[in-house]
Scaffold this active site. Structure first.
Site, PDB file in Angstrom:
ATOM      1  N   HIS A 143      17.208 -24.322 -15.544  1.00 37.00           N
ATOM      2  CA  HIS A 143      16.399 -25.487 -15.892  1.00 37.00           C
ATOM      3  C   HIS A 143      15.161 -25.461 -14.979  1.00 37.00           C
ATOM      4  O   HIS A 143      14.945 -26.363 -14.165  1.00 37.00           O
ATOM      5  CB  HIS A 143      17.216 -26.771 -15.754  1.00 37.00           C
ATOM      6  CG  HIS A 143      16.713 -27.930 -16.579  1.00 37.00           C
ATOM      7  ND1 HIS A 143      17.510 -28.639 -17.451  1.00 37.00           N
ATOM      8  CD2 HIS A 143      15.487 -28.503 -16.656  1.00 37.00           C
ATOM      9  CE1 HIS A 143      16.796 -29.609 -18.016  1.00 37.00           C
ATOM     10  NE2 HIS A 143      15.558 -29.549 -17.548  1.00 37.00           N
ATOM     11  N   GLU A 164      14.889 -25.324 -22.710  1.00 40.46           N
ATOM     12  CA  GLU A 164      13.529 -25.453 -23.228  1.00 40.46           C
ATOM     13  C   GLU A 164      12.601 -24.309 -22.809  1.00 40.46           C
ATOM     14  O   GLU A 164      11.578 -24.536 -22.141  1.00 40.46           O
ATOM     15  CB  GLU A 164      12.917 -26.790 -22.809  1.00 40.46           C
ATOM     16  CG  GLU A 164      13.678 -27.992 -23.349  1.00 40.46           C
ATOM     17  CD  GLU A 164      12.992 -29.327 -23.079  1.00 40.46           C
ATOM     18  OE1 GLU A 164      11.995 -29.354 -22.338  1.00 40.46           O
ATOM     19  OE2 GLU A 164      13.451 -30.335 -23.619  1.00 40.46           O
ATOM     20  N   ASN A 166      16.926 -30.225 -27.762  1.00 41.35           N
ATOM     21  CA  ASN A 166      16.522 -31.430 -27.042  1.00 41.35           C
ATOM     22  C   ASN A 166      15.538 -32.144 -27.945  1.00 41.35           C
ATOM     23  O   ASN A 166      14.510 -31.570 -28.320  1.00 41.35           O
ATOM     24  CB  ASN A 166      15.846 -31.077 -25.709  1.00 41.35           C
ATOM     25  CG  ASN A 166      16.816 -30.408 -24.741  1.00 41.35           C
ATOM     26  OD1 ASN A 166      18.016 -30.341 -24.990  1.00 41.35           O
ATOM     27  ND2 ASN A 166      16.290 -29.911 -23.629  1.00 41.35           N
ATOM     28  N   GLU A 215      19.840 -33.024 -25.188  1.00 41.26           N
ATOM     29  CA  GLU A 215      19.049 -34.114 -24.583  1.00 41.26           C
ATOM     30  C   GLU A 215      18.493 -35.007 -25.682  1.00 41.26           C
ATOM     31  O   GLU A 215      17.999 -34.510 -26.697  1.00 41.26           O
ATOM     32  CB  GLU A 215      17.852 -33.582 -23.771  1.00 41.26           C
ATOM     33  CG  GLU A 215      18.208 -32.945 -22.469  1.00 41.26           C
ATOM     34  CD  GLU A 215      16.980 -32.431 -21.704  1.00 41.26           C
ATOM     35  OE1 GLU A 215      15.873 -32.987 -21.846  1.00 41.26           O
ATOM     36  OE2 GLU A 215      17.150 -31.439 -20.972  1.00 41.26           O
TER      37      GLU A 215
HETATM   38  C1  BG6 Z   1      12.922 -32.342 -21.156  1.00 43.12           C
HETATM   39  C2  BG6 Z   1      13.454 -31.684 -19.921  1.00 43.12           C
HETATM   40  O1  BG6 Z   1      11.748 -31.699 -21.488  1.00 43.12           O
HETATM   41  O2  BG6 Z   1      12.540 -33.661 -21.107  1.00 43.12           O
HETATM   42  C3  BG6 Z   1      13.869 -32.635 -18.827  1.00 43.12           C
HETATM   43  O3  BG6 Z   1      14.478 -30.796 -20.240  1.00 43.12           O
HETATM   44  C4  BG6 Z   1      12.865 -33.766 -18.745  1.00 43.12           C
HETATM   45  O4  BG6 Z   1      14.002 -31.915 -17.636  1.00 43.12           O
HETATM   46  C5  BG6 Z   1      12.943 -34.526 -20.056  1.00 43.12           C
HETATM   47  O5  BG6 Z   1      12.977 -34.596 -17.649  1.00 43.12           O
HETATM   48  C6  BG6 Z   1      12.070 -35.747 -20.127  1.00 43.12           C
HETATM   49  O6  BG6 Z   1      10.755 -35.401 -19.854  1.00 43.12           O
HETATM   50  P1  BG6 Z   1       9.844 -36.261 -18.898  1.00 43.12           P
HETATM   51  O7  BG6 Z   1       8.577 -35.500 -18.797  1.00 43.12           O
HETATM   52  O8  BG6 Z   1       9.677 -37.559 -19.575  1.00 43.12           O
HETATM   53  O9  BG6 Z   1      10.608 -36.362 -17.615  1.00 43.12           O
END
Ligand code: BG6
Length: 470
Positions: free
Chosen positions: A117, A163, A294, A373
């Site tokens: 990650h 990602e 995600n 996610e």
């Molecule tokens: C995803 C990632 O892109 O989104 C996470 O896998 C990330 O690590 C999450 O925190 C939310 O994104 P952000 O930029 O709102 O923290």
């Protein structure tokens, strides 16, 4: 609604929660360095301490148990296990993850392990430019095999890369992630190397007969054409070719989409793709057990002339209303969609986009889908030690209903993880953009944990297999 049992979980990532960035033998990662460069993150925030999960994981797992959480997705920090990326192994790192896994299992929580990650060992960046070099394939595979050796059997779900499309585009096109480059050719090379890493690790996992399921998680953003005019539908086609199908076909079909290949080739930026590469990618496409996605938002696409909008940096301070058209001149641009809501960070809130994505991926790849996610980043207000985050409950409810609907429509959805269990560090947005069921008061050095209203809501989701959302 469907009775099929989904595994209900929640997710985090090492750099965003662990802290202890230089303790117990951990080596530096590219993020440890990046955050110390002026102006790279919101108000210079970093993960030196983060939520201190490294020291407080037992307390966090107790909260998970209290909720009834069925799965906890976390990532292993490669430089905590192998400080230089290759060579000497850090026993304290192995012990930490081993204890975390055991504690989860003792509490009937399924560990879901992400191998990467984004926290690449800094020494591999120095040695061969990290993701730009094919050398990473062998080094990453060795690291993965170390994880299989120590944690295999106890862990049933493995996500190789988180990602890859985001860390390569933000790292090599937008310069918002390390190494901070703006070069489309490098991005395509780095992305191709991620596909080879994914494939090589799937192969090793299968050849070693490690029990469990393996895949990688793509950030999936479905795109609608802004109108039925042929030029907007053409823009949508080009977006799918160069973005969604580019990212997913290479992992889950074992090849790249033809129109996009020809397009990148005539620009002279297509990486070298050998027949051995294609053979390895085809093996992984056949043998990967699930597609991780995600999902946060959708996008809306329109025709973009050759002198039109180019890629833009995005809102990282939560001041709503900074949406800018952004795209690739001559291909497509992302435009504002007046029919949907937006978050304070200008992310489109579109639960139908999740259903659309699940069906689209199911139709194209015919594999089980694992939502690794989904969640809402918002400002939360702490009042009398309580957080009333009804907006987060609404967001999750609307998305969970679509998950259940997708099963009725034939999707083999096996798991749903929210982002995130506790509040944590947002890479570019600091600590003020919160996603958790558990509030952490980052202004208090004791980092107290406080359950939000959404904690109780998700507890019921788990207890009823999502039926309380209907
Ligand atoms: C995803 C990632 O892109 O989104 C996470 O896998 C990330 O690590 C999450 O925190 C939310 O994104 P952000 O930029 O709102 O923290």
């Amino acid at each position: 609604m469907s009775d099929k049992k989904i595994l209900w979980g929640s997710a985090s990532a090492a750099y965003q929660v662990e802290g202890a960035f230089d303790q117990d033998g951990k080596g530096p990662s590219i993020w440890d360095r990046w955050v110390k460069l002026p102006g790279k993150t919101f108000e210079g925030t970093n993960g030196d301490i983060a939520t201190d999960h490294y020291h407080r994981f037992k307390e966090d797992v107790a909260l998970m148990k209290d909720m009834g959480l069925e799965a906890y997705r976390f990532s292993i920090s490669w430089p905590r296990l192998i400080p230089d990326g290759v060579g000497e192994v850090n026993q304290a790192g192995i012990d930490f993850y081993s204890q975390l896994i055991d504690t989860l299992i003792e509490n009937q929580i399924e560990p879901v392990v992400t191998l990467y990650h984004w926290d690449l060992p800094a020494s591999l960046q120095d040695k061969y430019d990290g993701w730009l070099s094919r050398d990473i394939v062998a080094d990453f595979t060795q690291y993965a095999e170390l994880c299989f050796k120590h944690f295999g059997g106890r862990v049933k779900y493995w996500i190789i890369l988180n990602e890859p499309n985001i860390f390569t585009s933000l790292g090599y096109i937008l310069a918002m992630h390390p190494p901070g480059h703006t070069d489309q050719k490098e991005y395509l090379q780095a992305y191709h190397n991620t596909a080879l890493v994914h494939a090589s690790v799937v192969k090793s996992f299968k050849e070693k007969n490690i029990p469990g399921m393996i895949g990688s998680s793509i950030a999936y953003t479905p795109g609608y054409a802004v109108s039925q005019e042929h030029w907007d539908k053409e823009a949508q086609y080009k977006y799918y070719q160069t973005v969604n199908w580019w990212h997913c076909d290479s992992y889950y079909k074992g090849s790249y989409p033809q129109w996009a290949m020809d397009y990148f080739k005539q620009l002279g930026i297509l990486p070298e793709i050998t027949s051995e590469d294609l053979e390895l990618m085809a093996y992984a496409a056949k043998h990967a057990d699930f597609i991780g996605i995600n999902y946060y938002q959708s996008t809306t696409l329109a025709y973009n002339p050759i002198d039109g909008a180019s890629m833009e940096k995005f809102n990282t301070d939560g001041v709503k209303g900074q949406f800018k058209e952004s795209g690739i001149p001559g291909l497509y641009k992302n435009v504002y969609n007046p029919h949907i809501r937006y978050t304070d960070w200008d992310w489109a809130i579109d639960p139908d986009g999740l259903l659309y994505s699940l069906k689209e991926l199911n139709d194209r790849y015919h594999k089980p889908l694992f939502i690794s996610e989904n969640g809402l980043g918002a400002f939360d207000v702490l009042e009398n030690n309580e957080i009333h985050d009804g907006y987060r409950i609404d967001y999750l409810k609307e998305h969970i209903v679509r998950c259940k609907q997708s099963i009725l429509e034939g999707v083999d959805l096996i798991a749903y993880c929210t982002w995130s269990f506790t509040d944590l560090l947002s890479w570019l947005n600091g600590f003020q953009k919160r996603y958790g069921f558990v509030y952490i008061d980052f202004l208090d050095p004791g980092l107290p944990r406080i359950k939000k209203d959404s904690f109780v809501f998700y507890q019921e989701v788990i207890r009823t297999n999502g039926d309380n959302c209907e």
